[in-house]
Design a protein around this motif. Structure first.
Motif, mmCIF file in Angstrom:
data_model
loop_
_atom_site.group_PDB
_atom_site.id
_atom_site.type_symbol
_atom_site.label_atom_id
_atom_site.label_comp_id
_atom_site.label_asym_id
_atom_site.label_seq_id
_atom_site.Cartn_x
_atom_site.Cartn_y
_atom_site.Cartn_z
ATOM 1 N N ASN A 132 -18.427 -20.552 33.752
ATOM 2 C CA ASN A 132 -18.485 -21.982 34.042
ATOM 3 C C ASN A 132 -19.756 -22.623 33.473
ATOM 4 O OD1 ASN A 132 -20.373 -20.995 35.786
ATOM 5 N ND2 ASN A 132 -19.683 -22.167 37.567
ATOM 6 N N GLU A 133 -20.474 -21.838 32.633
ATOM 7 C CA GLU A 133 -21.607 -22.387 31.893
ATOM 8 C C GLU A 133 -21.682 -21.681 30.548
ATOM 9 O OE1 GLU A 133 -26.406 -22.921 32.532
ATOM 10 O OE2 GLU A 133 -25.086 -23.111 34.284
ATOM 11 N N LYS B 75 -21.725 -27.228 31.608
ATOM 12 C CA LYS B 75 -21.370 -26.571 32.861
ATOM 13 C C LYS B 75 -20.104 -27.221 33.391
ATOM 14 C CE LYS B 75 -23.125 -25.034 37.333
ATOM 15 N NZ LYS B 75 -24.289 -24.961 38.242
ATOM 16 N N LYS C 175 -25.613 -30.104 30.516
ATOM 17 C CA LYS C 175 -26.845 -29.658 31.171
ATOM 18 C C LYS C 175 -28.050 -29.785 30.251
ATOM 19 C CE LYS C 175 -27.547 -26.685 34.172
ATOM 20 N NZ LYS C 175 -27.827 -25.418 34.897
ATOM 21 N N ARG D 46 -25.551 -27.174 26.067
ATOM 22 C CA ARG D 46 -25.137 -26.264 27.132
ATOM 23 C C ARG D 46 -24.311 -27.072 28.117
ATOM 24 N NH1 ARG D 46 -25.869 -21.397 29.332
ATOM 25 N NH2 ARG D 46 -27.210 -20.744 27.625
#
Length: 413
Positions: free
Chosen positions: A312-313, A377, A346, A375
């Motif tokens: 989930n990231e 999330k 993020k 990045r």
């Protein structure tokens, strides 16, 4: 019969439109009424009395009317293969178009004017091909007729491009001396380039190996619809419908349901309303499993021996497509085939200069057509492969939560 998707790229007046027209014309893929209209409209006529570039002039006109994200396509076929040509501009302000068209292509045809040699646009298109991990590169050295079919000039341009390819790590490069205007070495071999012993461009396109794009080592199936008829005849029927993204699925296969990470077996495979022994890449199918598991639209059924990532990231390269700027902390929907999740940016790590591949630090927001590494999330785990391993399950789009517009093309790292 399989399908080859390819994109053409070239600087202004390198002959991209004429090349597409020549492939359609010489492979007899133009209808008689189209040909008659072509002859009436032609001004810059070739020896056959037509201007082949007119076949794609309408596509440019569409873009002038405001179509900026959608890529225009041309279709043709021969006895050996079907083809889809993505017609996308290569100018700096159309980076998003170029990336959209190339992301679904298995091959890129880069045109070089034999009089000009390798120029900045050539390098830029090659960089985008490198960024998108294109596995097959065709370098068409066009207008060879305007340099008297010179083998020396052809070899010189070939040497120039080999330096570019080496720097970018491009492989599987094939070179062709062509004249789109006269048709030399496109569909038929030219008697004026006796020094060239390779195939014609169409011969190559008909035979180039594209089986690796089917990713038989990574079987992937994403559920698009759960079939549960509420009838007496089919009281116990529960099937999971979708398209086989890659690989082969058979009755008895050990599979894992993701993101739940639950193991089971395939009990039955159907396609076209009939039970079959197996299904493979690009086929619509309905899979049945042995156990009662809660499976929803967007979940994956994958073979247990070859699992994708579930995170989930993650990091991704994003081509920004919206006039509204991208900022750290912005929230969007991310759509990964039939799965849609909420996502937040993020971190914006750096911008990528599409002319040099140089990494540039980000001092402000990201603007239209810029390419960045970020990045992301997501609100719940996403099932994916890296774009380099599989562009089929490694791509996604970002959607604006308020306008529902597509604002970013995502290549997951």
């Amino acid at each position: 019969m399989d399908i080859l998707r390819f994109i053409t790229a070239g600087s202004v007046d390198d002959g991209k439109s004429t090349l597409i027209g020549r492939l359609l014309y010489d492979s007899k893929n133009i209808l008689i009424d189209q040909l008659e209209a072509l002859e009436k409209q032609s001004k810059n006529k070739n020896e056959n009395g037509v201007d082949l570039a007119i076949l794609t002039d309408g596509l440019r006109a569409e873009r002038e009317q405001g179509i900026t994200i959608d890529v225009a396509y041309r279709y043709f076929s021969t006895s050996k293969r079907k083809f889809i040509i993505a017609d996308a501009p290569g100018h700096i302000q159309y980076t998003r178009n170029m990336i959209t068209g190339a992301s679904n292509s298995q091959l890129i045809v880069i045109l070089i004017d034999a009089r000009q040699g390798v120029i900045e646009q050539t390098r830029r298109h090659s960089i985008i091909a490198s960024l998108l991990k294109m596995k097959n590169i065709v370098v068409a050295i066009n207008k060879i007729d305007l340099v008297d079919y010179s083998e020396e000039i052809y070899n010189d341009i070939k040497s120039q491009y080999e330096l570019v390819a080496q720097k970018l790590g491009l492989e599987n490069i094939n070179y062709f001396p062509i004249s789109a205007f006269y048709g030399d070495n496109i569909v038929d071999k030219s008697s004026k380039t006796e020094w060239y012993s390779g195939p014609t461009l169409l011969d190559f396109l008909e035979t180039v190996e594209i089986a690796d794009s089917k990713n038989t080592d990574r079987p992937r199936f994403q559920v698009q619809y759960v079939i549960r008829p509420q009838t007496d005849d089919l009281h116990d029927y529960r099937g999971y419908a979708g398209e086989i993204i890659s690989g082969i699925y058979s009755k008895g296969d050990d599979v894992t349901i993701l993101p739940q990470n639950i193991q089971t077996k395939i009990s039955k495979v159907e396609t076209g309303g009939k039970e079959v022994d197996f299904v493979f890449t690009n086929q619509p199918a309905v899979l049945h499993i042995e156990d009662d598991i809660d499976i929803s639209r967007g979940d994956f059924i994958v073979k247990t021996e070859s699992l994708p990532k579930v995170e989930n990231e993650f990091e991704a390269v994003v081509c920004w497509m919206d006039k509204k700027e991208l900022h750290e902390g912005n929230k969007y929907f991310i759509q990964h085939k039939s799965k849609t999740l909420k996502a937040i940016v993020k971190e914006i790590e750096y911008k990528i200069d599409v002319n040099t591949l140089e990494k540039i630090s980000v001092d402000s927001s990201i603007k239209l057509n810029e390419v960045v590494k970020v990045r992301l999330k997501t609100s719940s785990p996403l099932v994916f492969d890296s774009y380099e391993d599989s562009n089929l399950t490694g791509n996604a789009i970002l959607i604006d939560e308020t306008s529902n517009s597509t604002v970013g093309a995502v290549m997951i790292l």
